[in-house]
Design a protein around this motif. Structure first.
Motif, PDB file in Angstrom:
ATOM      1  N   GLN A  84       0.832  -1.197   0.000  1.00  0.00           N
ATOM      2  CA  GLN A  84       0.000   0.000   0.000  1.00  0.00           C
ATOM      3  C   GLN A  84       0.869   1.250   0.000  1.00  0.00           C
ATOM      4  N   PRO A  85       0.550   2.260  -0.822  1.00  0.00           N
ATOM      5  CA  PRO A  85       1.333   3.500  -0.819  1.00  0.00           C
ATOM      6  C   PRO A  85       1.422   4.091   0.590  1.00  0.00           C
ATOM      7  N   GLY A  86       2.625   4.518   0.945  1.00  0.00           N
ATOM      8  CA  GLY A  86       2.855   5.102   2.259  1.00  0.00           C
ATOM      9  C   GLY A  86       3.424   4.148   3.284  1.00  0.00           C
ATOM     10  N   THR A  87       3.431   2.844   2.980  1.00  0.00           N
ATOM     11  CA  THR A  87       4.009   1.877   3.910  1.00  0.00           C
ATOM     12  C   THR A  87       5.491   2.170   4.068  1.00  0.00           C
ATOM     13  N   LYS A  88       5.970   2.152   5.292  1.00  0.00           N
ATOM     14  CA  LYS A  88       7.379   2.449   5.557  1.00  0.00           C
ATOM     15  C   LYS A  88       8.239   1.218   5.281  1.00  0.00           C
ATOM     16  N   THR A  89       9.458   1.474   4.843  1.00  0.00           N
ATOM     17  CA  THR A  89      10.372   0.375   4.527  1.00  0.00           C
ATOM     18  C   THR A  89      10.715  -0.455   5.752  1.00  0.00           C
ATOM     19  N   LEU A 103      17.370  -2.019  -6.788  1.00  0.00           N
ATOM     20  CA  LEU A 103      17.763  -1.381  -8.047  1.00  0.00           C
ATOM     21  C   LEU A 103      17.563   0.132  -7.956  1.00  0.00           C
ATOM     22  N   ASP A 104      18.446   0.871  -8.627  1.00  0.00           N
ATOM     23  CA  ASP A 104      18.276   2.320  -8.725  1.00  0.00           C
ATOM     24  C   ASP A 104      17.320   2.693  -9.855  1.00  0.00           C
ATOM     25  N   HIS A 126      15.167   9.599  -7.827  1.00  0.00           N
ATOM     26  CA  HIS A 126      15.734   9.214  -6.530  1.00  0.00           C
ATOM     27  C   HIS A 126      15.012   8.031  -5.876  1.00  0.00           C
ATOM     28  N   ALA A 127      14.171   7.336  -6.591  1.00  0.00           N
ATOM     29  CA  ALA A 127      13.476   6.179  -6.027  1.00  0.00           C
ATOM     30  C   ALA A 127      14.355   4.938  -6.153  1.00  0.00           C
ATOM     31  N   LYS A 128      14.031   3.935  -5.379  1.00  0.00           N
ATOM     32  CA  LYS A 128      14.691   2.625  -5.425  1.00  0.00           C
ATOM     33  C   LYS A 128      13.619   1.577  -5.687  1.00  0.00           C
ATOM     34  N   ILE A 129      14.048   0.445  -6.195  1.00  0.00           N
ATOM     35  CA  ILE A 129      13.138  -0.682  -6.393  1.00  0.00           C
ATOM     36  C   ILE A 129      13.638  -1.829  -5.534  1.00  0.00           C
ATOM     37  N   TRP A 130      12.780  -2.263  -4.624  1.00  0.00           N
ATOM     38  CA  TRP A 130      13.106  -3.425  -3.788  1.00  0.00           C
ATOM     39  C   TRP A 130      12.436  -4.632  -4.421  1.00  0.00           C
ATOM     40  N   ILE A 131      13.215  -5.667  -4.646  1.00  0.00           N
ATOM     41  CA  ILE A 131      12.705  -6.891  -5.258  1.00  0.00           C
ATOM     42  C   ILE A 131      12.837  -8.044  -4.279  1.00  0.00           C
ATOM     43  N   TYR A 132      11.737  -8.777  -4.131  1.00  0.00           N
ATOM     44  CA  TYR A 132      11.703 -10.010  -3.337  1.00  0.00           C
ATOM     45  C   TYR A 132      11.323 -11.129  -4.293  1.00  0.00           C
ATOM     46  N   TYR A 142       7.738  -6.497  -6.413  1.00  0.00           N
ATOM     47  CA  TYR A 142       8.601  -5.312  -6.362  1.00  0.00           C
ATOM     48  C   TYR A 142       7.871  -4.181  -5.643  1.00  0.00           C
ATOM     49  N   TYR A 143       8.667  -3.394  -4.950  1.00  0.00           N
ATOM     50  CA  TYR A 143       8.193  -2.198  -4.264  1.00  0.00           C
ATOM     51  C   TYR A 143       8.997  -1.030  -4.818  1.00  0.00           C
ATOM     52  N   ILE A 144       8.339   0.005  -5.293  1.00  0.00           N
ATOM     53  CA  ILE A 144       9.035   1.230  -5.675  1.00  0.00           C
ATOM     54  C   ILE A 144       9.011   2.119  -4.440  1.00  0.00           C
ATOM     55  N   ILE A 145      10.208   2.452  -3.963  1.00  0.00           N
ATOM     56  CA  ILE A 145      10.391   3.146  -2.688  1.00  0.00           C
ATOM     57  C   ILE A 145      10.851   4.578  -2.942  1.00  0.00           C
ATOM     58  N   SER A 146      10.204   5.527  -2.293  1.00  0.00           N
ATOM     59  CA  SER A 146      10.564   6.949  -2.434  1.00  0.00           C
ATOM     60  C   SER A 146      11.836   7.248  -1.648  1.00  0.00           C
ATOM     61  N   ASN A 147      12.377   8.438  -1.863  1.00  0.00           N
ATOM     62  CA  ASN A 147      13.589   8.809  -1.142  1.00  0.00           C
ATOM     63  C   ASN A 147      13.325   9.059   0.340  1.00  0.00           C
ATOM     64  N   ASP A 148      12.068   9.138   0.764  1.00  0.00           N
ATOM     65  CA  ASP A 148      11.770   9.235   2.197  1.00  0.00           C
ATOM     66  C   ASP A 148      11.339   7.874   2.771  1.00  0.00           C
ATOM     67  N   ASN A 149      11.733   6.793   2.071  1.00  0.00           N
ATOM     68  CA  ASN A 149      11.558   5.408   2.536  1.00  0.00           C
ATOM     69  C   ASN A 149      10.108   4.986   2.736  1.00  0.00           C
ATOM     70  N   LYS A 150       9.273   5.339   1.773  1.00  0.00           N
ATOM     71  CA  LYS A 150       7.881   4.904   1.785  1.00  0.00           C
ATOM     72  C   LYS A 150       7.531   4.305   0.427  1.00  0.00           C
ATOM     73  N   VAL A 151       6.614   3.365   0.436  1.00  0.00           N
ATOM     74  CA  VAL A 151       6.173   2.714  -0.796  1.00  0.00           C
ATOM     75  C   VAL A 151       5.389   3.706  -1.650  1.00  0.00           C
ATOM     76  N   LEU A 152       5.783   3.795  -2.911  1.00  0.00           N
ATOM     77  CA  LEU A 152       5.028   4.567  -3.893  1.00  0.00           C
ATOM     78  C   LEU A 152       4.060   3.660  -4.645  1.00  0.00           C
ATOM     79  N   GLN A 153       4.545   2.454  -4.949  1.00  0.00           N
ATOM     80  CA  GLN A 153       3.768   1.508  -5.755  1.00  0.00           C
ATOM     81  C   GLN A 153       4.375   0.123  -5.549  1.00  0.00           C
ATOM     82  N   SER A 154       3.551  -0.886  -5.678  1.00  0.00           N
ATOM     83  CA  SER A 154       4.023  -2.260  -5.560  1.00  0.00           C
ATOM     84  C   SER A 154       3.144  -3.157  -6.409  1.00  0.00           C
ATOM     85  N   ALA A 155       3.730  -4.212  -6.927  1.00  0.00           N
ATOM     86  CA  ALA A 155       2.976  -5.189  -7.719  1.00  0.00           C
ATOM     87  C   ALA A 155       3.828  -6.444  -7.884  1.00  0.00           C
ATOM     88  N   TRP A 156       3.277  -7.390  -8.586  1.00  0.00           N
ATOM     89  CA  TRP A 156       3.980  -8.618  -8.942  1.00  0.00           C
ATOM     90  C   TRP A 156       4.485  -8.503 -10.366  1.00  0.00           C
TER      91      TRP A 156
END
Length: 161
Positions: A84-89, A103-104, A126-132, A142-156
């Motif tokens: 969900q958008p806004g979830t903290k890392t 990933l950058d 400045h976003a990162k992509i976290w892959i599990y 994947y989670y697209i993470i903002s520079n303030d360490n919150k989820v912007l978007q996530s999907a499979w």
């Protein structure tokens, strides 16, 4: 509204007799209600995260490799809540551990997937992509993470082979 999380902070809550909670803890943590299913999914995922199966050139292992196998079901549950958008890392790390990859920029496959879902998609600066990974780099969350360490978007990402 303050919700108590009996699964993440049981010692703190237990010492406070379950119903009293010190404001200094609340100011440090953002507490949310976590279902038993979420705690079980996290446990199942973390237990199976490093097991290898068919997609790592090992023997087929149904709990790891099968669609709706134990690892897949756990990851579905976790991504539904943590994506969900806004979830903290910190929450993602707590429930899923460290990402398989960070990933950058999206690689070619993921960039295509993001554009396929939204042709006007522009990757945030400045976003990162976290892959599990579920089954190696074949299928993953994947989670697209903002520079303030919150989820912007996530999907499979599914290879659909």
């Amino acid at each position: 509204m303050l919700h108590f999380n009996l699964f993440i902070y049981p010692k703190i809550i237990y010492k406070q007799r379950f119903f009293r909670f010190s404001i200094r803890y609340y100011s440090y943590f953002t507490l949310t209600m976590v279902s038993r299913d979420m705690a079980v999914a996290s446990s199942n995922y973390l237990r199976s995260k490093h097991h290898r199966g068919h997609w790592h050139n090992e023997a087929h292992y149904p709990a790891i490799d099968d669609h709706h196998g134990e690892r897949h079901r756990a990851m579905l549950e976790l991504q539904e809540h943590l994506g969900q958008p806004g979830t903290k890392t910190d929450e993602i790390k707590h429930f899923m551990g460290t990402p398989t990859k960070i990933l950058d920029q999206p690689d070619e496959t993921l960039a295509h997937e993001l554009k396929r879902n939204n042709e006007h998609f522009i990757y945030p600066q400045h976003a990162k992509i976290w892959i599990y990974e579920w089954r190696n780099n074949h299928d993953y969350v994947y989670y697209i993470i903002s520079n303030d360490n919150k989820v912007l978007q996530s999907a499979w990402y599914y290879a659909f082979e």
